[in-house]
Design an enzyme around this catalytic site. Structure first.
Site, PDB file in Angstrom:
ATOM      1  N   CYS A   1       6.016 -10.328  -8.506  1.00 46.97           N
ATOM      2  CA  CYS A   1       5.945  -9.191  -7.585  1.00 46.97           C
ATOM      3  C   CYS A   1       6.917  -9.372  -6.429  1.00 46.97           C
ATOM      4  O   CYS A   1       7.594  -8.427  -6.016  1.00 46.97           O
ATOM      5  CB  CYS A   1       4.525  -9.026  -7.058  1.00 46.97           C
ATOM      6  SG  CYS A   1       4.328  -7.677  -5.871  1.00 46.97           S
TER       7      CYS A   1
ATOM      8  N   CYS B   1      -3.063  -9.095  -6.357  1.00 46.06           N
ATOM      9  CA  CYS B   1      -3.025  -7.852  -5.602  1.00 46.06           C
ATOM     10  C   CYS B   1      -3.703  -6.674  -6.299  1.00 46.06           C
ATOM     11  O   CYS B   1      -4.433  -5.916  -5.673  1.00 46.06           O
ATOM     12  CB  CYS B   1      -1.582  -7.506  -5.240  1.00 46.06           C
ATOM     13  SG  CYS B   1      -0.423  -7.644  -6.608  1.00 46.06           S
TER      14      CYS B   1
END
Length: 376
Positions: free
Chosen positions: A101, A212
């Protein structure tokens, strides 16, 4: 870094990014906050905090006196991060999506968007540091003179208990050159104090944890939505079948809780817990051992691929260095046995516990993060 740059700050709704934006504003920069929405499959889910995080960001921006924009990177996230996450689990490995990410979303899609907004650099609330090295003379300089060869180093944060350089090791030199980490020299306690004294509405907000897009929801429950259950035997290294697993993708090396064989006596010391020690993908078998210090849980070497060198080039095989095979692990002295275009072999001075395929092996030389690769 001049003190009149336009810097776009990635804001998450937490106090770390809020303080990062505050410090840059106080330093005289033109600061714009950017809230990134990276997941939208279950916006109405009880575990999804996106709406509240955006509200918190807006409240912080109002107190600091900066603009706030919101951008949706959910499509990019699903394509570049989540698809790789699922592919790794299907292959029996345990990936670290936060590493991908950072490289693909926070320092690529976000960086591209920031440049489109006229930003000179981007900033995040990561606990890490960056410095410019004048490669032509071999010295460290704040800013290299025009015409000289510049290289950037990723550094550990001053607060070693919060250091996040491990998650940033896949950044390129171009990405690192545009990055600002305002919390590099601060301890978490100082960040909390600054937030409280400045009246930031998130100063007492609990830090987010975990992956996340999963948030606080049970991990196995989340994976059930995307991966099929393929039950098979749980066996010991000696071949004794002691239970049934729900699917190899749902377990990781070193796992103790949730295996489902708590009532079965082991072959080690009396009362010793069971741990996942391996996966036989061809036979669909989960291998477990009894006892935390079982030899199958200890490794003196590893191989990694998918290499990425944040310093710009692979380290010399003769370099004295250390490595982390998982986040929050202490640096483990090691030796580079072999380093090629896409193969890294490391040998450790002491056995490492539960080295897990899919996780990242990240190399350090003192405070400098060199880069690393995915454990095979």
């Amino acid at each position: 870094m001049s003190n009149n740059e336009k810097i776009i700050v990635g804001m998450s709704g937490g106090e770390d990014t809020a303080v990062a934006a505050l410090l840059l504003k106080r330093a005289g920069h033109e600061v714009v906050g950017l809230f990134m929405k990276n997941w939208e499959d279950d916006d109405d889910d009880a575990y999804c905090s996106t709406r509240q995080d955006l509200i918190d960001c807006a409240a912080v921006a109002d107190v600091i006196g900066i603009e706030l924009e919101a951008v949706n990177f959910a499509a990019e996230y699903k394509e570049r991060v989540f698809s790789a996450f699922l592919a790794e689990y299907r292959s029996g490995r345990t990936p670290n999506p936060d590493v991908l990410c950072n490289a693909e979303i926070k320092f690529r899609a976000f960086l591209d968007h920031a440049i489109a907004l006229g930003g000179a650099r981007i900033a995040t609330g990561h606990y890490a540091g960056v410095r410019c090295v004048d490669a032509s003379v071999g010295g460290v300089r704040e800013v290299s003179e025009a015409g000289r060869s510049r290289r950037f180093e990723l550094l550990k944060a001053a607060d070693k208990s919060k250091d996040q350089s491990y998650f940033l090791h896949r950044l390129s030199q171009a990405q690192l050159a545009c990055a600002v980490f305002p919390l590099a020299q601060l301890r978490k306690t100082e960040v909390r104090r600054i937030a409280k004294e400045a009246g930031l509405p998130v100063h007492a907000k609990k830090d987010s944890t975990g992956i996340c897009f999963i948030g606080e929801r049970p991990f196995r429950e989340f994976l059930n939505r995307y991966l099929p259950r393929t039950p098979g035997p749980i066996r010991t290294p000696e071949g004794r079948v002691i239970g049934e697993h729900v699917g190899l993708a749902f377990y990781t090396i070193g796992q103790r809780k949730g295996i489902g064989i708590g009532g079965v006596k082991g072959g080690g010391s009396e009362g010793a817990a069971w741990y996942v020690a391996g996966k036989d993908m061809e036979k669909n078998e989960l291998v477990v051992v009894s006892g935390h210090e079982h030899p199958l849980l200890l490794k003196r070497s590893l191989r990694a691929r998918g290499l990425s060198w944040v310093g710009g080039s692979a380290p010399d095989a003769a370099l004295a260095c250390a490595a982390k095979t998982r986040y929050r692990q202490a640096d483990a002295p090691c030796r580079i046995e072999r380093v090629e275009e896409d193969l890294l072999e490391l040998a450790f001075a002491q056995p490492q516990w539960a080295v897990t395929p899919g996780q990242s092996a990240v190399l350090y030389q003192g405070e400098v993060c060199l880069g690393g690769g995915v454990i095979q």
